[in-house]
Design a protein around this motif. Structure first.
Motif, PDB file in Angstrom:
ATOM      1  N   ARG A  27      48.699  43.219  81.423  1.00 35.78           N
ATOM      2  CA  ARG A  27      48.380  44.583  81.863  1.00 35.78           C
ATOM      3  C   ARG A  27      47.577  45.329  80.798  1.00 35.78           C
ATOM      4  O   ARG A  27      46.585  45.985  81.098  1.00 35.78           O
ATOM      5  N   TRP A  28      47.988  45.198  79.529  1.00 38.09           N
ATOM      6  CA  TRP A  28      47.279  45.878  78.439  1.00 38.09           C
ATOM      7  C   TRP A  28      45.908  45.254  78.205  1.00 38.09           C
ATOM      8  O   TRP A  28      44.941  45.957  77.917  1.00 38.09           O
ATOM      9  N   PHE A  29      45.813  43.931  78.328  1.00 37.03           N
ATOM     10  CA  PHE A  29      44.510  43.276  78.189  1.00 37.03           C
ATOM     11  C   PHE A  29      43.556  43.766  79.279  1.00 37.03           C
ATOM     12  O   PHE A  29      42.381  44.024  79.013  1.00 37.03           O
ATOM     13  N   ASP A  30      44.061  43.901  80.501  1.00 35.60           N
ATOM     14  CA  ASP A  30      43.212  44.380  81.600  1.00 35.60           C
ATOM     15  C   ASP A  30      42.738  45.804  81.343  1.00 35.60           C
ATOM     16  O   ASP A  30      41.585  46.136  81.609  1.00 35.60           O
ATOM     17  N   GLU A  31      43.651  46.649  80.836  1.00 39.30           N
ATOM     18  CA  GLU A  31      43.258  48.031  80.507  1.00 39.30           C
ATOM     19  C   GLU A  31      42.138  48.042  79.469  1.00 39.30           C
ATOM     20  O   GLU A  31      41.146  48.758  79.622  1.00 39.30           O
ATOM     21  N   ALA A  32      42.299  47.257  78.417  1.00 41.98           N
ATOM     22  CA  ALA A  32      41.274  47.194  77.362  1.00 41.98           C
ATOM     23  C   ALA A  32      39.966  46.669  77.930  1.00 41.98           C
ATOM     24  O   ALA A  32      38.885  47.223  77.650  1.00 41.98           O
ATOM     25  N   ARG A  33      40.036  45.622  78.719  1.00 41.48           N
ATOM     26  CA  ARG A  33      38.839  45.015  79.314  1.00 41.48           C
ATOM     27  C   ARG A  33      38.096  46.025  80.187  1.00 41.48           C
ATOM     28  O   ARG A  33      36.881  46.174  80.085  1.00 41.48           O
ATOM     29  N   GLN A  34      38.826  46.732  81.037  1.00 37.80           N
ATOM     30  CA  GLN A  34      38.198  47.715  81.924  1.00 37.80           C
ATOM     31  C   GLN A  34      37.567  48.860  81.133  1.00 37.80           C
ATOM     32  O   GLN A  34      36.455  49.288  81.436  1.00 37.80           O
ATOM     33  N   ARG A  35      38.263  49.332  80.117  1.00 40.44           N
ATOM     34  CA  ARG A  35      37.733  50.441  79.311  1.00 40.44           C
ATOM     35  C   ARG A  35      36.466  50.003  78.582  1.00 40.44           C
ATOM     36  O   ARG A  35      35.486  50.735  78.539  1.00 40.44           O
ATOM     37  N   LEU A  36      36.466  48.797  78.033  1.00 39.09           N
ATOM     38  CA  LEU A  36      35.281  48.298  77.329  1.00 39.09           C
ATOM     39  C   LEU A  36      34.113  48.102  78.300  1.00 39.09           C
ATOM     40  O   LEU A  36      32.964  48.382  77.946  1.00 39.09           O
ATOM     41  N   ARG A  37      34.405  47.664  79.509  1.00 35.56           N
ATOM     42  CA  ARG A  37      33.336  47.508  80.516  1.00 35.56           C
ATOM     43  C   ARG A  37      32.741  48.854  80.900  1.00 35.56           C
ATOM     44  O   ARG A  37      31.534  48.992  81.025  1.00 35.56           O
ATOM     45  N   ARG A  38      33.621  49.853  81.122  1.00 31.91           N
ATOM     46  CA  ARG A  38      33.133  51.182  81.493  1.00 31.91           C
ATOM     47  C   ARG A  38      32.249  51.785  80.400  1.00 31.91           C
ATOM     48  O   ARG A  38      31.304  52.498  80.695  1.00 31.91           O
ATOM     49  N   MET A  39      32.574  51.471  79.146  1.00 35.43           N
ATOM     50  CA  MET A  39      31.789  51.997  78.020  1.00 35.43           C
ATOM     51  C   MET A  39      30.553  51.148  77.754  1.00 35.43           C
ATOM     52  O   MET A  39      29.742  51.501  76.925  1.00 35.43           O
ATOM     53  N   ARG A  40      30.463  50.014  78.456  1.00 43.25           N
ATOM     54  CA  ARG A  40      29.380  49.044  78.241  1.00 43.25           C
ATOM     55  C   ARG A  40      29.336  48.602  76.774  1.00 43.25           C
ATOM     56  O   ARG A  40      28.274  48.466  76.181  1.00 43.25           O
ATOM     57  N   ALA A  41      30.522  48.367  76.239  1.00 43.10           N
ATOM     58  CA  ALA A  41      30.665  47.924  74.849  1.00 43.10           C
ATOM     59  C   ALA A  41      30.698  46.407  74.828  1.00 43.10           C
ATOM     60  O   ALA A  41      31.694  45.785  74.461  1.00 43.10           O
TER      61      ALA A  41
END
Length: 137
Positions: A27-41
C-alpha cells in the motif's frame, strides 16, 4: 515537499516489507509510486522501481499470510484482543489471565503485526466494531 513525502512513503514501505508486512508495504509503495508519477519525477521513480516489489514478487510466506490465508490469532492473542476491546489495561489483562504484563505486551506486539495495526487504540476500535471476527481468529 511532495517529493519528500513520496520518498518517506517509499522508505516506510521498505521498512514494512522487511518486517514481513507485505500487504501494508504494498500500500505504501503504491502511494509513493502514484505520487512520483503525478510529479513526473521519473528519475526517482526509476531509482525506486527496482526496490519496490511488484505484487507478484511478494513472497507468499510473509507474516501477513500463510499459504495465501491471513494469519489467525492464537487462543491467548484472541483473549487479549477481546480484553483490549473491553478497555482493560495491560496490568488488568495480566491479572485476569494470570500472566505477567510483559507477556501481555509480547502477545500485543504479535497481534499488531498480524493485522498491521499501529497501536492499542486501533486494536480496541477494530474489536469494538466487530472488524476482528472469527474468520480472522
Amino acid at each position: 515537499m511532495l517529493l519528500h513525502r513520496a520518498l518517506l512513503e517509499y522508505a516506510h514501505g521498505r521498512v514494512l516489507h522487511r518486517m514481513g508486512l507485505a500487504t501494508e508495504a504494498a500500500r505504501w509503495f503504491d502511494e509513493a509510486r502514484q505520487r512520483l508519477r503525478r510529479m513526473r519525477a521519473r528519475p526517482f521513480l526509476e531509482r525506486c522501481a527496482d526496490d519496490i516489489p511488484a505484487p507478484s514478487r511478494v513472497p507468499s510466506g510473509t507474516r501477513s499470510t500463510v499459504s495465501g490465508r491471513p494469519f489467525r490469532l492464537t487462543d491467548r492473542e484472541r483473549d487479549i484482543a477481546h480484553l483490549i476491546g473491553r478497555g482493560l489495561t495491560n496490568k488488568e489483562i495480566a491479572s485476569e489471565l494470570f500472566v505477567s504484563p510483559k507477556t501481555v505486551e509480547y502477545h500485543l506486539s504479535h497481534i499488531y503485526e498480524k493485522f498491521g495495526l499501529g497501536n492499542r487504540r486501533e486494536l480496541r476500535d477494530r474489536v469494538q466494531r466487530g472488524a476482528l471476527t472469527e474468520e480472522n481468529f
